[in-house]
Design a protein around this motif. Sequence first.
Motif, PDB file in Angstrom:
ATOM      1  N   VAL A 143       0.831  -1.207   0.000  1.00 25.44           N
ATOM      2  CA  VAL A 143       0.000   0.000   0.000  1.00 25.44           C
ATOM      3  C   VAL A 143       0.863   1.254   0.000  1.00 25.44           C
ATOM      4  CG1 VAL A 143      -1.602   1.365   1.428  1.00 25.44           C
ATOM      5  CG2 VAL A 143      -2.027  -1.082   1.042  1.00 25.44           C
ATOM      6  N   THR A 144       1.878   1.284   0.857  1.00 23.07           N
ATOM      7  CA  THR A 144       2.713   2.490   0.958  1.00 23.07           C
ATOM      8  C   THR A 144       3.657   2.625  -0.227  1.00 23.07           C
ATOM      9  OG1 THR A 144       4.194   1.225   2.421  1.00 23.07           O
ATOM     10  CG2 THR A 144       2.590   2.704   3.469  1.00 23.07           C
ATOM     11  N   ALA A 145       4.172   1.529  -0.762  1.00 20.20           N
ATOM     12  CA  ALA A 145       5.039   1.613  -1.942  1.00 20.20           C
ATOM     13  C   ALA A 145       4.288   2.222  -3.118  1.00 20.20           C
ATOM     14  CB  ALA A 145       5.568   0.235  -2.307  1.00 20.20           C
ATOM     15  N   LYS A 146       3.052   1.805  -3.321  1.00 26.37           N
ATOM     16  CA  LYS A 146       2.248   2.342  -4.419  1.00 26.37           C
ATOM     17  C   LYS A 146       1.944   3.824  -4.203  1.00 26.37           C
ATOM     18  CE  LYS A 146      -1.630   1.091  -7.381  1.00 26.37           C
ATOM     19  NZ  LYS A 146      -2.073   2.466  -7.677  1.00 26.37           N
ATOM     20  N   ARG A 147       1.797   4.199  -2.938  1.00 23.61           N
ATOM     21  CA  ARG A 147       1.443   5.585  -2.621  1.00 23.61           C
ATOM     22  C   ARG A 147       2.624   6.538  -2.834  1.00 23.61           C
ATOM     23  NH1 ARG A 147       0.274   6.120   3.334  1.00 23.61           N
ATOM     24  NH2 ARG A 147      -1.384   4.621   2.804  1.00 23.61           N
ATOM     25  N   VAL A 148       3.848   6.105  -2.460  1.00 24.96           N
ATOM     26  CA  VAL A 148       4.969   7.050  -2.450  1.00 24.96           C
ATOM     27  C   VAL A 148       5.852   6.974  -3.686  1.00 24.96           C
ATOM     28  CG1 VAL A 148       5.040   6.962   0.076  1.00 24.96           C
ATOM     29  CG2 VAL A 148       6.616   5.526  -1.247  1.00 24.96           C
ATOM     30  N   TRP A 149       5.742   5.896  -4.477  1.00 22.64           N
ATOM     31  CA  TRP A 149       6.634   5.758  -5.633  1.00 22.64           C
ATOM     32  C   TRP A 149       5.815   5.693  -6.920  1.00 22.64           C
ATOM     33  CZ3 TRP A 149       8.601   0.904  -8.259  1.00 22.64           C
ATOM     34  CH2 TRP A 149       9.617   1.225  -9.196  1.00 22.64           C
ATOM     35  N   GLY A 150       5.984   6.694  -7.750  1.00 28.14           N
ATOM     36  CA  GLY A 150       5.207   6.784  -8.979  1.00 28.14           C
ATOM     37  C   GLY A 150       5.499   5.683  -9.981  1.00 28.14           C
ATOM     38  N   GLY A 151       6.634   4.995  -9.819  1.00 28.50           N
ATOM     39  CA  GLY A 151       6.975   3.924 -10.754  1.00 28.50           C
ATOM     40  C   GLY A 151       6.395   2.572 -10.403  1.00 28.50           C
ATOM     41  N   PHE A 152       5.627   2.487  -9.330  1.00 25.27           N
ATOM     42  CA  PHE A 152       5.103   1.200  -8.876  1.00 25.27           C
ATOM     43  C   PHE A 152       4.233   0.555  -9.955  1.00 25.27           C
ATOM     44  CE2 PHE A 152       1.909  -1.556  -7.045  1.00 25.27           C
ATOM     45  CZ  PHE A 152       2.580  -2.267  -6.066  1.00 25.27           C
ATOM     46  N   ALA A 153       4.433  -0.770 -10.147  1.00 27.10           N
ATOM     47  CA  ALA A 153       3.581  -1.512 -11.085  1.00 27.10           C
ATOM     48  C   ALA A 153       3.522  -2.974 -10.659  1.00 27.10           C
ATOM     49  CB  ALA A 153       4.126  -1.406 -12.511  1.00 27.10           C
ATOM     50  N   TRP A 154       2.382  -3.588 -10.941  1.00 25.77           N
ATOM     51  CA  TRP A 154       2.266  -5.028 -10.766  1.00 25.77           C
ATOM     52  C   TRP A 154       2.966  -5.717 -11.936  1.00 25.77           C
ATOM     53  CZ3 TRP A 154       0.620  -5.667  -6.059  1.00 25.77           C
ATOM     54  CH2 TRP A 154      -0.349  -4.824  -5.523  1.00 25.77           C
ATOM     55  N   ARG A 155       3.434  -6.933 -11.729  1.00 26.18           N
ATOM     56  CA  ARG A 155       3.982  -7.705 -12.832  1.00 26.18           C
ATOM     57  C   ARG A 155       2.899  -7.899 -13.892  1.00 26.18           C
ATOM     58  NH1 ARG A 155       6.651 -12.990 -10.555  1.00 26.18           N
ATOM     59  NH2 ARG A 155       5.060 -13.929 -11.858  1.00 26.18           N
ATOM     60  N   PRO A 156       3.240  -7.788 -15.174  1.00 29.49           N
ATOM     61  CA  PRO A 156       2.211  -7.867 -16.226  1.00 29.49           C
ATOM     62  C   PRO A 156       1.411  -9.166 -16.225  1.00 29.49           C
ATOM     63  CG  PRO A 156       4.273  -7.022 -17.120  1.00 29.49           C
ATOM     64  CD  PRO A 156       4.563  -7.475 -15.731  1.00 29.49           C
ATOM     65  N   ASP A 157       2.011 -10.263 -15.739  1.00 27.77           N
ATOM     66  CA  ASP A 157       1.287 -11.544 -15.739  1.00 27.77           C
ATOM     67  C   ASP A 157       0.361 -11.700 -14.530  1.00 27.77           C
ATOM     68  OD1 ASP A 157       3.089 -11.896 -13.676  1.00 27.77           O
ATOM     69  OD2 ASP A 157       3.941 -13.760 -14.437  1.00 27.77           O
ATOM     70  N   HIS A 158       0.241 -10.625 -13.739  1.00 30.40           N
ATOM     71  CA  HIS A 158      -0.588 -10.658 -12.523  1.00 30.40           C
ATOM     72  C   HIS A 158      -0.164 -11.793 -11.585  1.00 30.40           C
ATOM     73  CE1 HIS A 158      -4.150  -8.104 -14.241  1.00 30.40           C
ATOM     74  NE2 HIS A 158      -3.080  -7.397 -13.952  1.00 30.40           N
ATOM     75  N   GLY A 159       1.142 -11.987 -11.474  1.00 32.96           N
ATOM     76  CA  GLY A 159       1.666 -12.977 -10.539  1.00 32.96           C
ATOM     77  C   GLY A 159       1.248 -12.709  -9.115  1.00 32.96           C
ATOM     78  N   ILE A 160       0.927 -11.450  -8.799  1.00 37.96           N
ATOM     79  CA  ILE A 160       0.472 -11.121  -7.450  1.00 37.96           C
ATOM     80  C   ILE A 160      -0.812 -11.860  -7.118  1.00 37.96           C
ATOM     81  CG2 ILE A 160      -0.825  -9.086  -8.226  1.00 37.96           C
ATOM     82  CD1 ILE A 160       1.100  -9.448  -4.882  1.00 37.96           C
TER      83      ILE A 160
END
Length: 424
Positions: A363-380
């Motif tokens: 949650v915080t990584a996505k909030r503070v870093w504009g480069g945040f992205a999920w892996r394209p294969d949706h491995g998450i």
Amino acid sequence: MALSRRVLLGHLAATGAAGAAVTAAAVPAHAAPPHGGGRTVRTGFDLLAADGYRLLDGSRIGIVTNPTGVTSEVNHIVDVMHADDRVRLTAVFGPEHGFRGTAQAGGSEGRYDDPATGLPVYDTYNKSGKELAAIFRASGVDTIVFDIQDVGARFYTYIWTLYDCMVAAVLAGKRFVVLDRPNPVTGRSATGPVLDKAYASFVGREPISQAHGMTVVELALLFNGEFVPKAAGRPVELETVRMAGWRRADFFDVTGLPWVPPSPNMPTADTALVYSGTCLFEGTNLSEGRGSTRPFELLGADGIDRHWSEAAGELGLPGVHFREAYFAPTFSKFQGKTIGGIQLHVHDREAFDPVRTGIGLLVTAKRVWGGFAWRPDHGIDRLTGSSTVRKMIDAGAGVDEVVAAWQKGLERFRTVREHYLRYR
């Protein structure tokens, strides 16, 4: 009557004791630990060997194991059993990373003859069902033994190697024996989201929680009671050998047992403590610390600075501090590049919740870093067990909201899990 050299070596290398029954009651829990822990824990293999391998009498044995299959003197159990005339060990089955542990993540050692023992080693990695059953048949074994150290997380592949081997043993008509080892992060509770079967993969075959809080024997009993009959038509012929001296609240360092890395990026029991939460970063474009000296404790990416550790600290997550950190991975993501990020410092492991912490860091990584992205294969989605966590974080949900979303499924799993627990 004189003992043969092989029998004598087997006695000495295994446990140094004879005549103990294969039961947790055989060893006093207060015995002095050989490695400085709080008590002596004897593994399933220790008790099997001390009982003269009677459970394996008359069978041709194949064993599924890796470098963690060791005695308290760090002798590998394959070498010990091969040196003992009481055991007909005829094959070894290697999981991910291989039997001797020479392969990195996503790799195995293939089919070969072990130089130390001459035993044929068969590759089980990413094999299941009829393909794996055919390997078991070709090996000529009667009984398959499983002995691998787990780390307590649903997405650690060895527990699904256990599951796949149990299913294949049914298809091949083989008996199955599981030897127990400690859950290194305790067996106190199950936490995190439960897998949705629609997202099943090798990092989660069946609906268990992200941190399961069970030992491999308990998991084997659960698999056999809940899942194997659906996959194979009936339960496997299962026998188990429990530990002596282990308690549900025990962390690994009180067991008196040596830590052998179960995989190349699980160097210490401290790594296992955070892994069920921070491994979620494998599903992002951030480094999960592979290629550093503290994998899964160090997380980061190019362009991250102190703002992430500050934001994580403001969450007030129990039992953990966050430090601004910089590191240059030697392989994997950002190889050779100095990146910024965070290091987890667990100061109260009783209070620490790795899964909640992992969500907080996402949650915080996505909030503070504009480069945040999920892996394209949706491995998450495979790691968390559904698309729910990803979609909620993308929608701006906070930690409490995300955690609340999995509680009903978790309570159902906890009720089922309770039937298969075998330690206090």
